[in-house]
Design a protein around this motif. Sequence first.
Motif, PDB file in Angstrom:
ATOM      1  N   SER A  21       0.444  -1.104   0.222  1.00 19.37           N
ATOM      2  CA  SER A  21       0.123  -0.200   0.175  1.00 19.37           C
ATOM      3  C   SER A  21       1.105   1.247  -0.201  1.00 19.37           C
ATOM      4  CB  SER A  21      -0.980   0.078   1.172  1.00 19.37           C
ATOM      5  OG  SER A  21      -0.711   0.245   2.201  1.00 19.37           O
ATOM      6  N   ASN A  22       2.338   1.298   0.111  1.00 17.11           N
ATOM      7  CA  ASN A  22       3.237   2.204  -0.052  1.00 17.11           C
ATOM      8  C   ASN A  22       3.931   2.112  -1.127  1.00 17.11           C
ATOM      9  OD1 ASN A  22       3.141   3.968   3.164  1.00 17.11           O
ATOM     10  ND2 ASN A  22       3.016   2.082   3.762  1.00 17.11           N
ATOM     11  N   ASP A  23       3.646   1.235  -1.736  1.00 18.04           N
ATOM     12  CA  ASP A  23       4.424   1.747  -2.997  1.00 18.04           C
ATOM     13  C   ASP A  23       6.033   0.963  -2.880  1.00 18.04           C
ATOM     14  OD1 ASP A  23       4.777   1.006  -5.807  1.00 18.04           O
ATOM     15  OD2 ASP A  23       4.782   3.236  -6.089  1.00 18.04           O
ATOM     16  N   ILE A  24       6.139  -0.054  -1.851  1.00 23.12           N
ATOM     17  CA  ILE A  24       7.788  -0.011  -1.624  1.00 23.12           C
ATOM     18  C   ILE A  24       7.619  -1.521  -1.752  1.00 23.12           C
ATOM     19  CG2 ILE A  24       9.417  -0.412   0.565  1.00 23.12           C
ATOM     20  CD1 ILE A  24       7.299   1.611   1.618  1.00 23.12           C
ATOM     21  N   LYS A  25       9.292  -2.052  -2.604  1.00 26.98           N
ATOM     22  CA  LYS A  25       9.051  -3.348  -3.049  1.00 26.98           C
ATOM     23  C   LYS A  25       9.847  -4.286  -1.881  1.00 26.98           C
ATOM     24  CE  LYS A  25      10.425  -2.074  -8.113  1.00 26.98           C
ATOM     25  NZ  LYS A  25      11.605  -1.906  -8.569  1.00 26.98           N
ATOM     26  N   TYR A  26       9.508  -5.034  -1.907  1.00 27.25           N
ATOM     27  CA  TYR A  26       9.581  -5.897  -0.796  1.00 27.25           C
ATOM     28  C   TYR A  26      10.185  -7.022  -1.267  1.00 27.25           C
ATOM     29  CZ  TYR A  26       5.695  -8.422  -0.695  1.00 27.25           C
ATOM     30  OH  TYR A  26       4.733  -8.967  -1.146  1.00 27.25           O
ATOM     31  N   TRP A  27      10.990  -8.304  -1.034  1.00 25.40           N
ATOM     32  CA  TRP A  27      11.185  -9.365  -0.694  1.00 25.40           C
ATOM     33  C   TRP A  27      11.224 -10.201   0.473  1.00 25.40           C
ATOM     34  CZ3 TRP A  27      13.702  -5.491  -3.449  1.00 25.40           C
ATOM     35  CH2 TRP A  27      12.777  -5.349  -4.295  1.00 25.40           C
ATOM     36  N   ILE A  60      10.393 -13.031  11.050  1.00 28.36           N
ATOM     37  CA  ILE A  60      10.215 -13.074   9.455  1.00 28.36           C
ATOM     38  C   ILE A  60      11.371 -11.554   8.988  1.00 28.36           C
ATOM     39  CG2 ILE A  60       8.417 -12.214   8.160  1.00 28.36           C
ATOM     40  CD1 ILE A  60       6.854 -13.170  10.414  1.00 28.36           C
ATOM     41  N   ASP A  61      11.914 -12.153   7.958  1.00 32.21           N
ATOM     42  CA  ASP A  61      12.684 -10.972   6.927  1.00 32.21           C
ATOM     43  C   ASP A  61      12.334 -10.866   5.495  1.00 32.21           C
ATOM     44  OD1 ASP A  61      15.477 -11.980   8.948  1.00 32.21           O
ATOM     45  OD2 ASP A  61      15.437 -13.661   7.711  1.00 32.21           O
ATOM     46  N   PHE A  62      12.254  -9.418   5.503  1.00 33.93           N
ATOM     47  CA  PHE A  62      11.915  -9.000   4.662  1.00 33.93           C
ATOM     48  C   PHE A  62      12.525  -8.370   3.894  1.00 33.93           C
ATOM     49  CE2 PHE A  62       7.249 -10.122   6.114  1.00 33.93           C
ATOM     50  CZ  PHE A  62       7.159  -9.539   5.635  1.00 33.93           C
ATOM     51  N   TYR A  63      13.362  -8.153   2.933  1.00 31.87           N
ATOM     52  CA  TYR A  63      14.570  -6.891   2.804  1.00 31.87           C
ATOM     53  C   TYR A  63      13.449  -6.318   1.619  1.00 31.87           C
ATOM     54  CZ  TYR A  63      17.434 -10.818   3.095  1.00 31.87           C
ATOM     55  OH  TYR A  63      18.015 -12.261   3.556  1.00 31.87           O
TER      56      TYR A  63
END
Length: 180
Positions: A21-27, A60-63
């Motif tokens: 929703s904040n238009d942030i790319k993540y993995w 929980i890891d997000f990049y």
Amino acid sequence: MPQLPEDLVSILRECCGFLESNDIKYWFGGGLFQCIKEGRFNEVQYSWEHRTEHGKGHDIDFYIMATDILRVKERIRNLVDYKEIGNFSYKLALRKNDQDIEFIYIFPAPIDENVVYFLGWGKKELWRSFELPESLRKRLYRHHLPKEIFGKDVIPLDGLSIRVPSNTYLKILYPDYRSV
């Protein structure tokens, strides 16, 4: 696919929803991702049940890209019951319901535009080969990976479609990774 613990799915849903929703790319990555990709759901369940015991349980890891750090820090306060734990230069560490969640920053490599890197803290197997004691094996490490590892791959997970790094990520970071 077996069901994941409901509270774990809830945290994944909240974090992914927040980032999207904040238009942030993540993995989504790390050991928990590895367990899910390998179908080790009993280990995921055990990890969830023992997350409060020192040294047990997966975080929980997000990049996220380093360019998004400030936006994430500014807006993360909108998530209910997430508390920041510690002050790190290479990640944002949060906790909700005794579950650790980390947003690890991906930086562009200064020499090669096709490479990115991130920092992490942990025990590396390399140091075991030098017969260093466990207490000395914990250290900050830096992983360089080809930029294309962080592409557009997704996995379906309990009604979610979560962005993940390519399988090459698991092969590099987890040499014992067994593809299923």
